[in-house]
Every structure is written in structure tokens, then in C-alpha cells.
Design an enzyme around this catalytic site. Structure first.
Site, short mmCIF file in Angstrom:
data_model
loop_
_atom_site.label_atom_id
_atom_site.label_comp_id
_atom_site.label_asym_id
_atom_site.label_seq_id
_atom_site.Cartn_x
_atom_site.Cartn_y
_atom_site.Cartn_z
N SER A 199 -13.01 6.64 -19.25
CA SER A 199 -12.51 5.47 -20.21
C SER A 199 -11.35 6.28 -21.09
O SER A 199 -11.51 7.69 -21.30
CB SER A 199 -13.51 5.20 -21.20
OG SER A 199 -13.07 4.67 -22.37
N TYR A 208 -5.55 2.59 -22.16
CA TYR A 208 -4.80 1.69 -22.82
C TYR A 208 -3.67 2.01 -23.16
O TYR A 208 -3.67 3.26 -23.66
CB TYR A 208 -5.84 1.70 -24.17
CG TYR A 208 -7.38 0.96 -23.93
CD1 TYR A 208 -7.35 -0.23 -23.43
CD2 TYR A 208 -8.30 1.63 -24.57
CE1 TYR A 208 -8.73 -0.77 -23.36
CE2 TYR A 208 -9.70 1.01 -24.62
CZ TYR A 208 -9.72 -0.24 -23.83
OH TYR A 208 -10.90 -0.76 -23.83
N THR A 265 -5.97 -1.22 -18.60
CA THR A 265 -6.96 -2.32 -19.27
C THR A 265 -5.92 -3.15 -19.97
O THR A 265 -5.31 -2.81 -20.96
CB THR A 265 -8.11 -1.98 -20.05
OG1 THR A 265 -8.92 -1.28 -19.20
CG2 THR A 265 -8.88 -2.92 -20.72
N LYS A 274 -6.72 -4.36 -15.11
CA LYS A 274 -8.17 -4.74 -15.60
C LYS A 274 -8.19 -5.83 -16.80
O LYS A 274 -7.12 -5.66 -17.54
CB LYS A 274 -9.05 -3.77 -16.07
CG LYS A 274 -10.42 -3.99 -16.72
CD LYS A 274 -11.13 -2.57 -16.72
CE LYS A 274 -12.58 -2.82 -17.18
NZ LYS A 274 -12.80 -3.20 -18.49
N HIS A 308 -14.13 -8.18 -20.17
CA HIS A 308 -14.57 -6.92 -20.84
C HIS A 308 -15.67 -6.99 -21.52
O HIS A 308 -16.39 -6.79 -22.39
CB HIS A 308 -13.65 -6.83 -22.18
CG HIS A 308 -13.31 -5.45 -22.47
ND1 HIS A 308 -12.15 -4.74 -22.35
CD2 HIS A 308 -14.09 -4.52 -23.26
CE1 HIS A 308 -12.20 -3.67 -23.13
NE2 HIS A 308 -13.05 -3.25 -23.46
C1 FNR Z 1 -16.53 -1.35 -22.71
N1 FNR Z 1 -15.59 -1.61 -21.70
C2 FNR Z 1 -14.34 -0.90 -21.83
N2 FNR Z 1 -13.60 -1.18 -21.09
C3 FNR Z 1 -12.35 -0.22 -20.81
O1 FNR Z 1 -11.34 -0.74 -20.02
N3 FNR Z 1 -12.17 0.55 -21.77
C4 FNR Z 1 -13.30 0.90 -22.50
O2 FNR Z 1 -13.05 2.06 -23.13
C5 FNR Z 1 -14.37 0.30 -22.49
N4 FNR Z 1 -15.34 0.41 -23.46
C6 FNR Z 1 -16.22 -0.23 -23.45
C7 FNR Z 1 -17.39 0.09 -24.36
C8 FNR Z 1 -18.47 -0.91 -24.55
C9 FNR Z 1 -19.81 -0.30 -25.36
C10 FNR Z 1 -18.95 -1.67 -23.44
C11 FNR Z 1 -20.14 -2.59 -23.50
C12 FNR Z 1 -17.80 -2.09 -22.45
C13 FNR Z 1 -15.52 -2.97 -20.80
C14 FNR Z 1 -16.32 -2.26 -19.40
O3 FNR Z 1 -15.32 -1.46 -18.60
C15 FNR Z 1 -16.62 -3.65 -18.63
O4 FNR Z 1 -15.47 -4.38 -18.52
C16 FNR Z 1 -17.73 -4.25 -19.28
O5 FNR Z 1 -18.72 -3.32 -19.82
C17 FNR Z 1 -18.51 -5.41 -18.32
O6 FNR Z 1 -19.27 -6.27 -19.02
P1 FNR Z 1 -21.05 -5.97 -18.87
O7 FNR Z 1 -21.17 -6.17 -17.26
O8 FNR Z 1 -21.37 -4.70 -19.37
O9 FNR Z 1 -21.54 -6.96 -19.77
#
Ligand code: FNR
Length: 375
Positions: free
Chosen positions: A118, A142, A168, A250, A274
Site C-alpha cells: 500500500s 496514490y 488507485t 484500481k 474500495h
Molecule cells: C483499504 N483499501 C486500500 N486500497 C488502496 O488502493 N490503497 C490503500 O492504502 C487501501 N487501504 C485500505 C485500508 C483499509 C482499512 C481497507 C478496509 C481497505 C481498499 C482495498 O485495497 C480493497 O479495495 C478493499 O479492501 C476491498 O473491499 P473488502 O473486500 O475488504 O470489503
């Protein structure tokens, strides 16, 4: 069979198999603020829509097909993977466990499952890469307000052995997250989840004093630079000058965006909202997957996330046409409940349930899982 046998022998599972119990175990291990950070935007309707959309996908089992041997492996961007599964980029993992991204990195490498580092990691990408040996890894960006900084992050990722860059697109601004607002909780302001920045030479050169001496100033600069809402297709193309790695976009939900990604020659998309953390009221991600697959028409790889909770969900996404899925919250719940062993157990359980589901629906090769298995 192994999982059942261990249970029969009275062995307690490393983490609960039932996904609700897994989430509760994580909640018990985390502070209310940290657990609140895992929640969704607004009233949580998008997270619910993600589940509803996946639940609406119904598989039709086929019989008498000799499913004694099953093959789960796929090839993605020139790398052979043991299963159509990656670990989604999830920021600020120190909120879940003290070992944070390092535990996840070791678990991913032990299972040969790619970890997507991440942009908001708690541990710098070079340290995670060192913990992974030859294990596959990607980096998620990002796009910051400084193109020099974005370039530096991408070049570091390539040097750290990352095999693809995920950009993303759905977080040009942070979503409206009532749990964090009520808790007055923004981890970045405490210097949490900004390790990719504080370890970056370009970012450090923008500071009067190094982050080790003045974390508050570093955190404040981070919040000023974090994710640029003026990003557009033209500017995105600059990334091609910084790296020859595959670039995966993404946060795609609209088939027209999916078609444009493919038309411009980008390497892949991740159909994702997300996990419902950005737009409250957004469509369930799985409801858009088939449409995006059709729009891409084989010109790019299609990955999926948002709502995957087990192996049967992976089968559903693949039946809709995804090449692979990203596992999100469940592995963080495993991390919170039992560290590296918890992440490994969650990965094992998802893969075992996928293997079982394939056998039960009469599919021997994961690459054959397609729409002929859908009701
Ligand atoms: C994320 N997600 C996310 N996506 C991304 O591109 N960069 C990031 O830093 C993060 N950080 C992040 C933190 C937390 C706490 C969560 C729950 C999610 C989104 C992640 O990559 C993914 O798209 C989602 O978690 C998918 O949904 P579900 O299956 O976890 O509900």
C-alpha cells in the site's frame, strides 16, 4: 479434509473459519479507533451492496466430470501464481498488529501469493521486499500532488522487485467515514501509515527537518501532498516514462472507463469500489464486473475486489470473468487476530474453499471457470 481432520482431533483453528467470527476476533484484538478505521463510508450501504451483488451471483454445479484433480494456478503478467488470489493494498496495518506489513509480507511470501504494497503502508516497501525473498509483490500508488514524488515511489517499487504498479483512482479525496470522524481519528496525522513517504528521498528533501526529528511536520506535509484530485487520463500517461512495469488501474466501476483503459493499452483494471469506503450509495462492485469484462474484451487483465469473504466468492468473481481477485479485510482480520499465522490461515482457507467449490461445481481448472457455471 485437513481442516476437518484437525477439528476432529480437537485442534483449535488458528483463526475462526466462520467469517463473522473472524471479524469479531479482530475486533476483540483492536482498539475501537483502530477497528473503526476498517469500516466503510457513510452509512455503510455500499459495503452491503457489495455483499448483495456477490450473493446474487449463483453457481450451477455440474456432475460426473471426474474432479479428482484440480488445478488452481494462473499466469499473471508473466508470473505463475498458485491461485487467482492477491492480497489487496491495505494501509496502516500497524493498527491491526505490531508486526504490521512485515507479517503480511512474510505470510504472502510463504504462500506465493502476491502482496500489493500500500501507498499508506506502515513499513517501507524496501523492508517488506527484503522480508519476502523471491515472493511476488506489486506496489499501489496514490498519485500525489508532486509528480516528482510519484515518480520516485514508482522507481523505488521497481527497484524493490515489484512486478506491477497499481494506481488507485477512486481515492482522489478520502471518503466520508463517520467512525473515524466520531473518533477524531486520522492515523496519518500521528505519523501512522506514511512510511512510504518518510522513507522517500524526494519527500525528505521537501522537509526542513527529517521526519525522525519532526514527525508532525512530515505528517502535515503528507496530508498536503496526498492524492491529487486534478489527476486525469493525460497526466496518468506520464507513468509510462517512469517504468516499463505493467500498470493496473484500481477503482474502475463504469464499463466506459473499463473500455477506455483497454483502448489506451493499459495492462489491467481492478473492478473495485474500495470496499465501500469511498462513495456511499455506490453500486455493488460485483454488479459491474461482468459489464467491465465485456467492455475490456480480452485487451487487458481484469481483477476484482470489494466483498470477497471466502473461496466461493472467488469462484463467483471468476465465473463473471475476472482473471483473479484481491482479498481485502479478511486477511487484516487474520492479521489482527493472530499475526503472520493468522494471515497464512486466512489465505489457506480461501484457497481451500475455492478448491472445494471448483470440485463441487465440476470444474477442474480455474482457467475454465466462466459464465457457463452461472445461473
Ligand atoms: C483499504 N483499501 C486500500 N486500497 C488502496 O488502493 N490503497 C490503500 O492504502 C487501501 N487501504 C485500505 C485500508 C483499509 C482499512 C481497507 C478496509 C481497505 C481498499 C482495498 O485495497 C480493497 O479495495 C478493499 O479492501 C476491498 O473491499 P473488502 O473486500 O475488504 O470489503
Amino acid at each position: 479434509a485437513q481442516a476437518y481432520a484437525a477439528g476432529l482431533m480437537g485442534q483449535a483453528p488458528t483463526v475462526p473459519f466462520a467469517v463473522d467470527a473472524l471479524e469479531r476476533a479482530a475486533e476483540a484484538a483492536m482498539t475501537p479507533q483502530a477497528f473503526g478505521y476498517l469500516r466503510s463510508a457513510g452509512s455503510g450501504t455500499t459495503e452491503g451492496a457489495n455483499r448483495a451483488a456477490l450473493d446474487a451471483v449463483r453457481l450451477v454445479p455440474r456432475m460426473l466430470r471426474d474432479v479428482g484433480e484440480r488445478s488452481l494456478g494462473i499466469e499473471l503478467f508473466g508470473r505463475r501464481l498458485p491461485a487467482p488470489l492477491l492480497l489487496a493494498p491495505i494501509g496502516v496495518q500497524e493498527l491491526a498488529h505490531a508486526d504490521a506489513d512485515l507479517a503480511t509480507a512474510r505470510a504472502a511470501a510463504a504462500r506465493g501469493v502476491p502482496m500489493v504494497f500500500s501507498n499508506q503502508a506502515s513499513v517501507a516497501m524496501e523492508d517488506c521486499a527484503a522480508a519476502m525473498g523471491q515472493g511476488p509483490r506489486w506496489f499501489q500508488l496514490y498519485w500525489t500532488r508532486s509528480d516528482d514524488l510519484a515518480e520516485s515511489l514508482v522507481r523505488r517499487a521497481e527497484a524493490a522487485g515489484c512486478e506491477a504498479i497499481v494506481v488507485t483512482l477512486d481515492t482522489t479525496m478520502l471518503g466520508w467515514r463517520p467512525a473515524d470522524l466520531d473518533h477524531g481519528f486520522l492515523p496519518f496525522l500521528k505519523g501512522q501509515g506514511i512510511a512510504q513517504y518518510t522513507s522517500d528521498p524526494v519527500f525528505r528533501s521537501m522537509l526542513a527537518r527529517p521526519p525522525e526529528e519532526d514527525m508532525l511536520a512530515a505528517a502535515q506535509l503528507f496530508t498536503r501532498l496526498y492524492s491529487d484530485p486534478t489527476l486525469d487520463w493525460q497526466r496518468l500517461a506520464r507513468i509510462r516514462e517512469w517504468t516499463g512495469l505493467p500498470v493496473v488501474l484500481k477503482g474502475i466501476q463504469h464499463p466506459a472507463d473499463a473500455a477506455r483503459v483497454a483502448g489506451e493499452g493499459w495492462d489491467g483494471i481492478i473492478v473495485s469500489n474500495h470496499g465501500g469506503r469511498q462513495v456511499d450509495g455506490a453500486v455493488g462492485s460485483a454488479a459491474q464486473l461482468g459489464r467491465c469484462v465485456d467492455a475490456v474484451a480480452g485487451r487487458a487483465r481484469v481483477l476484482f475486489d470489494s466483498g470477497i469473504r471466502g473461496g466461493a466468492d472467488v469462484a463467483r468473481a471468476l465465473a463473471l470473468g475476472a482473471d483473479a481477485v484481491l482479498l481485502g479485510r479478511p486477511y487484516i482480520w487474520g492479521l489482527a487476530a493472530a499475526g503472520q499465522a493468522g494471515v497464512e490461515a486466512v489465505i489457506d482457507n480461501v484457497i481451500a474453499e475455492l478448491d472445494l467449490t471448483m470440485g463441487l461445481i465440476g470444474c477442474c481448472d480455474v482457467r475454465d471457470l466462466g459464465r457457463e457455471y452461472l445461473a
